[in-house]
Structures are given as structure tokens and as C-alpha cells.
Write a protein that holds these residues in place. Structure first.
Motif, PDB file in Angstrom:
ATOM      1  N   GLN A   3      42.888  72.613  51.539  1.00  0.00           N
ATOM      2  CA  GLN A   3      42.633  71.421  50.224  1.00  0.00           C
ATOM      3  C   GLN A   3      40.778  70.632  51.067  1.00  0.00           C
ATOM      4  O   GLN A   3      40.388  70.777  52.233  1.00  0.00           O
ATOM      5  CB  GLN A   3      43.181  69.908  51.157  1.00  0.00           C
ATOM      6  CG  GLN A   3      42.907  68.456  50.840  1.00  0.00           C
ATOM      7  CD  GLN A   3      42.485  67.956  49.954  1.00  0.00           C
ATOM      8  OE1 GLN A   3      43.873  69.515  48.863  1.00  0.00           O
ATOM      9  NE2 GLN A   3      42.273  67.934  48.581  1.00  0.00           N
ATOM     10  N   GLU A   5      37.923  69.133  51.227  1.00  0.00           N
ATOM     11  CA  GLU A   5      37.278  67.644  52.822  1.00  0.00           C
ATOM     12  C   GLU A   5      36.415  66.814  50.871  1.00  0.00           C
ATOM     13  O   GLU A   5      35.855  67.113  49.690  1.00  0.00           O
ATOM     14  CB  GLU A   5      36.460  67.492  53.587  1.00  0.00           C
ATOM     15  CG  GLU A   5      36.546  68.073  54.655  1.00  0.00           C
ATOM     16  CD  GLU A   5      36.059  66.889  55.173  1.00  0.00           C
ATOM     17  OE1 GLU A   5      36.336  65.798  55.774  1.00  0.00           O
ATOM     18  OE2 GLU A   5      36.388  67.603  56.720  1.00  0.00           O
ATOM     19  N   HIS A   6      37.944  65.754  50.782  1.00  0.00           N
ATOM     20  CA  HIS A   6      37.207  64.610  49.792  1.00  0.00           C
ATOM     21  C   HIS A   6      38.054  63.841  50.078  1.00  0.00           C
ATOM     22  O   HIS A   6      39.579  63.205  50.318  1.00  0.00           O
ATOM     23  CB  HIS A   6      37.983  65.388  48.475  1.00  0.00           C
ATOM     24  CG  HIS A   6      37.629  64.411  47.056  1.00  0.00           C
ATOM     25  ND1 HIS A   6      36.600  63.897  46.855  1.00  0.00           N
ATOM     26  CD2 HIS A   6      38.428  63.793  46.505  1.00  0.00           C
ATOM     27  CE1 HIS A   6      36.270  63.315  45.420  1.00  0.00           C
ATOM     28  NE2 HIS A   6      38.109  62.985  45.278  1.00  0.00           N
ATOM     29  N   GLN A   7      36.811  62.461  50.003  1.00  0.00           N
ATOM     30  CA  GLN A   7      37.455  60.420  50.331  1.00  0.00           C
ATOM     31  C   GLN A   7      37.685  59.912  48.681  1.00  0.00           C
ATOM     32  O   GLN A   7      36.488  60.297  47.889  1.00  0.00           O
ATOM     33  CB  GLN A   7      36.561  60.081  51.102  1.00  0.00           C
ATOM     34  CG  GLN A   7      36.632  60.666  52.341  1.00  0.00           C
ATOM     35  CD  GLN A   7      36.105  59.987  52.890  1.00  0.00           C
ATOM     36  OE1 GLN A   7      34.003  59.690  53.131  1.00  0.00           O
ATOM     37  NE2 GLN A   7      35.623  58.710  54.140  1.00  0.00           N
ATOM     38  N   PRO A   8      39.058  60.158  48.165  1.00  0.00           N
ATOM     39  CA  PRO A   8      39.475  59.425  47.519  1.00  0.00           C
ATOM     40  C   PRO A   8      38.553  58.082  46.588  1.00  0.00           C
ATOM     41  O   PRO A   8      38.908  56.867  48.276  1.00  0.00           O
ATOM     42  CB  PRO A   8      40.965  59.337  47.067  1.00  0.00           C
ATOM     43  CG  PRO A   8      40.500  59.324  48.235  1.00  0.00           C
ATOM     44  CD  PRO A   8      40.280  60.616  49.305  1.00  0.00           C
ATOM     45  N   LEU A  11      41.372  54.078  47.341  1.00  0.00           N
ATOM     46  CA  LEU A  11      42.453  54.444  47.331  1.00  0.00           C
ATOM     47  C   LEU A  11      42.928  53.049  47.530  1.00  0.00           C
ATOM     48  O   LEU A  11      44.033  52.979  46.388  1.00  0.00           O
ATOM     49  CB  LEU A  11      42.466  55.080  47.861  1.00  0.00           C
ATOM     50  CG  LEU A  11      43.763  55.925  48.633  1.00  0.00           C
ATOM     51  CD1 LEU A  11      44.726  56.763  47.504  1.00  0.00           C
ATOM     52  CD2 LEU A  11      43.968  56.832  49.713  1.00  0.00           C
ATOM     53  N   ARG A  33      41.059  65.666  43.171  1.00  0.00           N
ATOM     54  CA  ARG A  33      41.566  67.581  44.693  1.00  0.00           C
ATOM     55  C   ARG A  33      42.452  66.396  45.234  1.00  0.00           C
ATOM     56  O   ARG A  33      42.991  66.717  46.298  1.00  0.00           O
ATOM     57  CB  ARG A  33      39.975  67.157  45.537  1.00  0.00           C
ATOM     58  CG  ARG A  33      38.989  67.596  45.149  1.00  0.00           C
ATOM     59  CD  ARG A  33      39.400  69.565  44.786  1.00  0.00           C
ATOM     60  NE  ARG A  33      38.453  70.118  43.606  1.00  0.00           N
ATOM     61  CZ  ARG A  33      37.890  70.568  43.259  1.00  0.00           C
ATOM     62  NH1 ARG A  33      39.025  69.447  42.244  1.00  0.00           N
ATOM     63  NH2 ARG A  33      36.403  70.925  42.612  1.00  0.00           N
ATOM     64  N   GLY A  35      43.763  62.995  46.055  1.00  0.00           N
ATOM     65  CA  GLY A  35      43.543  62.011  47.279  1.00  0.00           C
ATOM     66  C   GLY A  35      44.444  60.962  47.232  1.00  0.00           C
ATOM     67  O   GLY A  35      45.369  60.540  46.838  1.00  0.00           O
ATOM     68  N   HIS A  36      44.286  60.134  45.422  1.00  0.00           N
ATOM     69  CA  HIS A  36      45.090  59.318  44.921  1.00  0.00           C
ATOM     70  C   HIS A  36      46.391  59.543  44.779  1.00  0.00           C
ATOM     71  O   HIS A  36      47.104  59.156  44.813  1.00  0.00           O
ATOM     72  CB  HIS A  36      44.492  58.838  43.365  1.00  0.00           C
ATOM     73  CG  HIS A  36      43.048  58.188  43.487  1.00  0.00           C
ATOM     74  ND1 HIS A  36      41.633  58.554  43.231  1.00  0.00           N
ATOM     75  CD2 HIS A  36      42.234  57.109  44.182  1.00  0.00           C
ATOM     76  CE1 HIS A  36      40.646  57.903  43.782  1.00  0.00           C
ATOM     77  NE2 HIS A  36      41.161  56.734  44.176  1.00  0.00           N
ATOM     78  N   ARG A  38      48.588  61.641  46.339  1.00  0.00           N
ATOM     79  CA  ARG A  38      48.409  61.911  46.813  1.00  0.00           C
ATOM     80  C   ARG A  38      49.461  60.321  47.648  1.00  0.00           C
ATOM     81  O   ARG A  38      50.274  60.131  48.263  1.00  0.00           O
ATOM     82  CB  ARG A  38      48.175  62.698  48.036  1.00  0.00           C
ATOM     83  CG  ARG A  38      48.143  64.722  47.906  1.00  0.00           C
ATOM     84  CD  ARG A  38      47.674  64.888  49.011  1.00  0.00           C
ATOM     85  NE  ARG A  38      47.547  66.140  48.688  1.00  0.00           N
ATOM     86  CZ  ARG A  38      46.527  67.151  47.938  1.00  0.00           C
ATOM     87  NH1 ARG A  38      45.334  66.513  47.403  1.00  0.00           N
ATOM     88  NH2 ARG A  38      45.957  67.912  47.668  1.00  0.00           N
ATOM     89  N   SER A 106      34.097  64.580  41.222  1.00  0.00           N
ATOM     90  CA  SER A 106      34.476  64.744  42.337  1.00  0.00           C
ATOM     91  C   SER A 106      33.395  65.343  42.548  1.00  0.00           C
ATOM     92  O   SER A 106      32.684  65.960  42.248  1.00  0.00           O
ATOM     93  CB  SER A 106      35.884  65.957  42.403  1.00  0.00           C
ATOM     94  OG  SER A 106      35.837  66.582  42.383  1.00  0.00           O
TER      95      SER A 106
END
Length: 316
Positions: A3, A5-8, A11, A33, A35-36, A38, A106
Motif C-alpha cells: 500500500q 502512502e496516501h492520505q485521503p 475523509l 489508492r 483511502g475513501h 476503506r 492522486s
């Protein structure tokens, strides 16, 4: 695949805006990636369902572990412009409780030099969201006229130096194909007068790269088709949440929501006014100070939320 590294962005606000129900059916129109996605799955019960869309093969690779471990999750490798027909094929048209769009590129996509999205990482001049379809930017630049290039830069980049940049590109093209991001960035920078570039926070090529990416991927056209499709698949009381990162996108979203949120004039005098097809929910949302400190990408993000009623769509 590990995975990335990515900050949605936004969120918590997005999850709240969707008004998630444990047994609801939701669409993440831009998996990225994940984030949303999940976040949505963490709020769904056993009978909930999430369908995620993305045309990027890297996004599909990041979605695969979820596909293999969570039967509530379905991934569709396609543009959200195809959302309506794909959701209908799953038997869910008119039954979706929420659709989320997180527009733009992204952060991990910018970091992969081979995709050609960023002038900060030297690589081939591609910029396609779906590398298996269409032609790379280098092909278009090889054949486009000065007028075509300038029009794209002006329309999608809102760049006042569009004509000068287009002329510089044609001059450079005469000496050989423009095939890599580094060369294009240098050409664009050379066309911007030093007095205008001095002291600016952004690189001189930022708006031009944005414009070319949006053109090659028909991002505004896809957004307009995607919004129409999202409306069509939503159930009454279903939510539409859209996160935009620049004014061109946000204006389209605002215009679409407000067109459907207006009461419909009666066809004959004295008849009652018809209810609107969408209700705007709250005010546009921006990242708070804590999120901005943790994630600089959230700086330009704005989210609009609307709720579907049982009234018919307003003809555009």
C-alpha cells in the motif's frame, strides 16, 4: 502490491456527507489508492456493499487485496463516465445510497515518473489516466496547431501566457519531438517573463501541465457525464458528495447541483411548483487546520454534498 502512502482528503467529512448506513449500497467513483473506499467499508455491515471505479491499472492493483478479502467490495476498472451503465449492469440502478467523487490526480500518480503527470519527476510525456486507451500527450503535441495548444492552456489552465507558451512549444517542436516532461517544463518556463515568474509559489509550468492532463483525459467531459450518471443511479434520499481541487471542476459541480436543486416552474399557471430533484446539504466543506497541517494536498480541496429526492431530473 504494498500500500502506497496516501492520505485521503476530507475523509471524515466525506463519510459524514454520505450519511452512511450499515446496509447501504455506495459507489466510490475514484478509488485511487483506496483511502475513501476503506473508510466507507469500515462503516458498512455484512449486508452493505461498495462498488469502486478507477481506470488506472495501478489503482486496480491496490484494489485487488480488498477484492480478494471482502465480498462486500466490487472493483470496476473503468472511468466514472461509464458509471451509469456499469452500475445498471450490476442491477443497482436507482438503488445506490451514496456516490463519492474525489477528483484530480492522486499523489502517488504524480510520484511515478513513467506516467508523465509531473514536471518534478523526469519521464515520458504521457499523462493518460488509462495508459491502455487513447494517445499520450507527446503525440498530441506533435500534431496540434498553435491555436489548439493555446486554447487548451487557456481553457483548462487559465494561463494568461497561453499564446506565448504555445508559440514556444511550436518553436521547440521544430527542432525535434517533445517527448519528456523535463523538456516540456523547461519550454514552458522559458515562455514566462521573468518578472511574472519571480516570487510565485508555483512552478511556471504548473497550470500548463494541469491543462494538458485535463485535455488528454477529457476530465471535464468525463465529470459532466459522471455527475449525470451518479444522479441516475441514486435512490431517493441517496447522497452525492464531490471533492474538487480547482475552480474549473468545482464550477461544474456547483452548476450541476444547483440546476437540479431549483424548484421546477409549473407547466400551467396556478399549478403547484414541482419539488427539486436534489437538495443541497450544508455549505461547501474545506479542510480544517489539523488536516491542512497533516496533508498539504487538502489546501485546495472543496466538497459539495447533495441529496436525491424522488422528483424527476431537470432537463439540462
Amino acid at each position: 502490491m504494498p500500500q502506497a502512502e496516501h492520505q485521503p482528503v476530507l475523509l471524515d467529512a466525506a463519510l459524514a456527507g454520505l450519511g452512511l448506513r450499515a446496509d447501504g449500497v455506495y459507489v466510490d467513483a475514484t478509488f485511487g489508492r483506496g483511502g475513501h473506499s476503506r473508510g466507507v467499508l469500515s462503516h458498512l455491515g455484512q449486508n452493505g456493499r461498495l462498488i469502486a471505479f478507477d481506470q488506472d491499472p495501478d489503482a486496480q492493483a491496490h484494489a485487488q487485496p480488498i477484492v480478494e478479502t471482502d465480498e462486500r467490495f466490487t472493483f470496476v476498472r473503468a472511468s466514472f463516465a461509464e458509471l451509469g451503465e456499469r452500475v445498471a449492469a450490476l442491477g443497482l440502478a436507482g438503488r445506490v445510497d451514496g456516490v463519492l467523487f474525489d477528483l484530480g490526480v492522486s499523489s502517488p500518480q504524480f510520484d511515478v515518473a513513467e506516467r508523465g503527470f509531473s514536471f518534478r519527476h523526469a519521464g515520458p510525456l504521457d499523462m493518460r489516466m488509462n495508459p491502455d486507451a487513447g494517445k499520450p500527450l507527446s503525440d498530441w503535441l506533435h500534431n496540434a496547431s498553435h491555436g489548439e495548444i493555446a486554447a487548451v492552456i487557456k481553457r483548462y489552465g487559465e494561463e494568461p501566457m497561453a499564446g506565448r507558451i504555445a508559440a514556444a512549444i511550436l518553436d521547440a517542436r521544430a527542432t525535434g519531438p517533445i517527448a519528456d516532461t523535463g523538456r516540456l517544463a523547461a519550454i514552458v518556463a522559458s515562455a514566462i517573463p521573468a518578472r511574472l515568474a519571480a516570487g510565485k509559489r508555483i512552478h511556471p509550468a504548473t497550470r500548463t501541465f494541469q491543462a494538458f492532463r485535463m485535455h488528454i483525459n477529457d476530465e471535464i467531459g468525463a465529470l459532466e457525464r459522471g455527475l449525470e450518471a451518479a444522479f441516475d443511479v441514486l435512490a431517493p434520499a441517496g447522497r452525492l458528495a464531490v471533492i474538487s481541487f480547482h475552480s474549473l471542476e468545482d464550477r461544474r459541480v456547483k452548476r450541476f447541483i444547483r440546476a437540479q436543486a431549483r424548484p421546477v416552474p409549473p407547466p400551467v399557471p396556478m399549478a403547484p411548483v414541482a419539488a427539486p430533484a436534489l437538495l443541497e446539504i450544508g455549505k461547501p466543506v474545506r479542510a480544517d487546520a489539523a488536516e491542512l497541517e497533516a496533508n498539504a494536498r487538502a489546501r485546495s480541496a472543496i466538497m459539495r454534498v447533495a441529496e436525491r429526492t424522488d422528483a424527476p431530473k431537470v432537463s439540462s
